[in-house]
Design a protein around this motif. Structure first.
Motif, PDB file in Angstrom:
ATOM      1  N   GLN A   8       9.878  -6.652  18.979  1.00 16.31           N
ATOM      2  CA  GLN A   8      11.305  -6.883  18.736  1.00 16.31           C
ATOM      3  C   GLN A   8      12.136  -6.732  19.999  1.00 16.31           C
ATOM      4  O   GLN A   8      13.208  -7.316  20.107  1.00 16.31           O
ATOM      5  CB  GLN A   8      11.829  -5.922  17.667  1.00 16.31           C
ATOM      6  N   ALA A   9      11.658  -5.961  20.948  1.00 19.86           N
ATOM      7  CA  ALA A   9      12.414  -5.749  22.184  1.00 19.86           C
ATOM      8  C   ALA A   9      12.313  -6.948  23.133  1.00 19.86           C
ATOM      9  O   ALA A   9      13.044  -7.010  24.120  1.00 19.86           O
ATOM     10  CB  ALA A   9      11.914  -4.492  22.889  1.00 19.86           C
ATOM     11  N   GLN A  10      11.458  -7.895  22.818  1.00 19.51           N
ATOM     12  CA  GLN A  10      11.256  -9.049  23.681  1.00 19.51           C
ATOM     13  C   GLN A  10      12.215 -10.183  23.311  1.00 19.51           C
ATOM     14  O   GLN A  10      12.778 -10.193  22.227  1.00 19.51           O
ATOM     15  CB  GLN A  10       9.811  -9.544  23.573  1.00 19.51           C
ATOM     16  N   LYS A  11      12.333 -11.128  24.201  1.00 18.43           N
ATOM     17  CA  LYS A  11      13.110 -12.325  23.906  1.00 18.43           C
ATOM     18  C   LYS A  11      12.442 -13.083  22.770  1.00 18.43           C
ATOM     19  O   LYS A  11      11.250 -12.941  22.540  1.00 18.43           O
ATOM     20  CB  LYS A  11      13.229 -13.210  25.138  1.00 18.43           C
ATOM     21  N   HIS A  12      13.215 -13.906  22.076  1.00 14.28           N
ATOM     22  CA  HIS A  12      12.749 -14.571  20.858  1.00 14.28           C
ATOM     23  C   HIS A  12      11.457 -15.355  21.075  1.00 14.28           C
ATOM     24  O   HIS A  12      10.512 -15.223  20.293  1.00 14.28           O
ATOM     25  CB  HIS A  12      13.849 -15.486  20.313  1.00 14.28           C
ATOM     26  N   ALA A  13      11.385 -16.166  22.095  1.00 13.08           N
ATOM     27  CA  ALA A  13      10.195 -16.992  22.331  1.00 13.08           C
ATOM     28  C   ALA A  13       8.975 -16.127  22.643  1.00 13.08           C
ATOM     29  O   ALA A  13       7.872 -16.382  22.153  1.00 13.08           O
ATOM     30  CB  ALA A  13      10.445 -17.981  23.465  1.00 13.08           C
ATOM     31  N   VAL A  14       9.175 -15.094  23.439  1.00 17.48           N
ATOM     32  CA  VAL A  14       8.076 -14.190  23.780  1.00 17.48           C
ATOM     33  C   VAL A  14       7.648 -13.413  22.540  1.00 17.48           C
ATOM     34  O   VAL A  14       6.455 -13.247  22.277  1.00 17.48           O
ATOM     35  CB  VAL A  14       8.496 -13.225  24.915  1.00 17.48           C
ATOM     36  N   ALA A  15       8.617 -12.965  21.740  1.00 17.35           N
ATOM     37  CA  ALA A  15       8.313 -12.211  20.520  1.00 17.35           C
ATOM     38  C   ALA A  15       7.501 -13.047  19.549  1.00 17.35           C
ATOM     39  O   ALA A  15       6.549 -12.549  18.932  1.00 17.35           O
ATOM     40  CB  ALA A  15       9.607 -11.728  19.864  1.00 17.35           C
ATOM     41  N   ARG A  16       7.844 -14.294  19.407  1.00 21.37           N
ATOM     42  CA  ARG A  16       7.108 -15.177  18.501  1.00 21.37           C
ATOM     43  C   ARG A  16       5.655 -15.319  18.944  1.00 21.37           C
ATOM     44  O   ARG A  16       4.733 -15.235  18.141  1.00 21.37           O
ATOM     45  CB  ARG A  16       7.783 -16.545  18.425  1.00 21.37           C
ATOM     46  N   GLN A  17       5.451 -15.512  20.246  1.00 21.71           N
ATOM     47  CA  GLN A  17       4.089 -15.637  20.766  1.00 21.71           C
ATOM     48  C   GLN A  17       3.314 -14.335  20.593  1.00 21.71           C
ATOM     49  O   GLN A  17       2.138 -14.349  20.230  1.00 21.71           O
ATOM     50  CB  GLN A  17       4.116 -16.056  22.243  1.00 21.71           C
ATOM     51  N   LEU A  18       3.966 -13.199  20.828  1.00 29.16           N
ATOM     52  CA  LEU A  18       3.297 -11.908  20.643  1.00 29.16           C
ATOM     53  C   LEU A  18       2.922 -11.681  19.177  1.00 29.16           C
ATOM     54  O   LEU A  18       1.845 -11.168  18.888  1.00 29.16           O
ATOM     55  CB  LEU A  18       4.200 -10.772  21.130  1.00 29.16           C
ATOM     56  N   ARG A  19       3.814 -12.066  18.262  1.00 33.08           N
ATOM     57  CA  ARG A  19       3.503 -11.931  16.833  1.00 33.08           C
ATOM     58  C   ARG A  19       2.266 -12.736  16.465  1.00 33.08           C
ATOM     59  O   ARG A  19       1.437 -12.285  15.688  1.00 33.08           O
ATOM     60  CB  ARG A  19       4.687 -12.377  15.983  1.00 33.08           C
ATOM     61  N   ARG A  20       2.170 -13.932  17.008  1.00 36.77           N
ATOM     62  CA  ARG A  20       0.988 -14.762  16.735  1.00 36.77           C
ATOM     63  C   ARG A  20      -0.270 -14.106  17.289  1.00 36.77           C
ATOM     64  O   ARG A  20      -1.309 -14.086  16.641  1.00 36.77           O
ATOM     65  CB  ARG A  20       1.156 -16.151  17.343  1.00 36.77           C
ATOM     66  N   PHE A  71      12.619 -18.930   7.392  1.00 34.56           N
ATOM     67  CA  PHE A  71      11.917 -17.833   6.733  1.00 34.56           C
ATOM     68  C   PHE A  71      10.491 -18.240   6.366  1.00 34.56           C
ATOM     69  O   PHE A  71       9.532 -17.506   6.627  1.00 34.56           O
ATOM     70  CB  PHE A  71      12.689 -17.396   5.486  1.00 34.56           C
ATOM     71  N   GLU A  72      10.349 -19.420   5.798  1.00 39.21           N
ATOM     72  CA  GLU A  72       9.024 -19.879   5.385  1.00 39.21           C
ATOM     73  C   GLU A  72       8.124 -20.157   6.592  1.00 39.21           C
ATOM     74  O   GLU A  72       6.916 -19.951   6.527  1.00 39.21           O
ATOM     75  CB  GLU A  72       9.154 -21.092   4.470  1.00 39.21           C
ATOM     76  N   GLU A  73       8.715 -20.592   7.697  1.00 37.94           N
ATOM     77  CA  GLU A  73       7.935 -20.798   8.920  1.00 37.94           C
ATOM     78  C   GLU A  73       7.380 -19.474   9.428  1.00 37.94           C
ATOM     79  O   GLU A  73       6.213 -19.376   9.813  1.00 37.94           O
ATOM     80  CB  GLU A  73       8.803 -21.447   9.996  1.00 37.94           C
ATOM     81  N   ARG A  74       8.210 -18.446   9.413  1.00 38.74           N
ATOM     82  CA  ARG A  74       7.742 -17.127   9.852  1.00 38.74           C
ATOM     83  C   ARG A  74       6.675 -16.575   8.904  1.00 38.74           C
ATOM     84  O   ARG A  74       5.751 -15.895   9.344  1.00 38.74           O
ATOM     85  CB  ARG A  74       8.904 -16.162   9.970  1.00 38.74           C
ATOM     86  N   ALA A  75       6.804 -16.868   7.622  1.00 34.11           N
ATOM     87  CA  ALA A  75       5.778 -16.445   6.668  1.00 34.11           C
ATOM     88  C   ALA A  75       4.456 -17.141   6.970  1.00 34.11           C
ATOM     89  O   ALA A  75       3.386 -16.506   6.923  1.00 34.11           O
ATOM     90  CB  ALA A  75       6.229 -16.746   5.240  1.00 34.11           C
ATOM     91  N   ARG A  76       4.512 -18.424   7.298  1.00 36.40           N
ATOM     92  CA  ARG A  76       3.288 -19.158   7.649  1.00 36.40           C
ATOM     93  C   ARG A  76       2.643 -18.595   8.913  1.00 36.40           C
ATOM     94  O   ARG A  76       1.420 -18.592   9.041  1.00 36.40           O
ATOM     95  CB  ARG A  76       3.587 -20.648   7.813  1.00 36.40           C
TER      96      ARG A  76
END
Length: 107
Positions: A8-20, A71-76
């Motif tokens: 969560q402390a990362q920028k949005h694009a970096v956070a998304r990649q880290l979540r993956r 929301f559904e994209e993040r769920a996927r």
């Protein structure tokens, strides 16, 4: 918890990649409804922050609309594809969320 805080402390694009990348550790032994609720709360917080920055401190204080597609994209991304049980869950309803299928938003 520490991993999610770091993400969560990362920028949005970096956070998304880290979540993956760390998806299997984030979702380990958690209930899908709880995960989806957490994702929805995160989107609400992001939306409120955006509205406050854009329109001032009082923006978003009454109700916030979250784009259902986002929301559904993040769920996927968490490998959760069936959301109908979440939308009818007690957790969703007790938290005063509602689904507007015509406008495709969560309120």
């Amino acid at each position: 918890v520490a991993l999610e805080s770091f993400i969560q402390a990362q920028k949005h694009a970096v956070a998304r990649q880290l979540r993956r990348s760390f998806q299997k550790y984030i979702t380990y032994k958690k209930d899908n409804n709880e995960l989806l609720f957490y994702v929805l709360q995160t989107l609400v917080k992001e939306t409120v922050s955006f509205l406050q920055i854009r329109h001032g401190d009082n923006a978003g204080s009454e109700s916030v609309e979250v784009d259902r597609e986002e929301f559904e994209e993040r769920a996927r991304e968490l490998d959760i594809h069936e959301l109908s049980t979440f939308y009818t869950s007690r957790l969703f309803k007790q938290s005063n969320f509602s689904l507007d299928p015509k406008r495709r938003v969560i309120i």
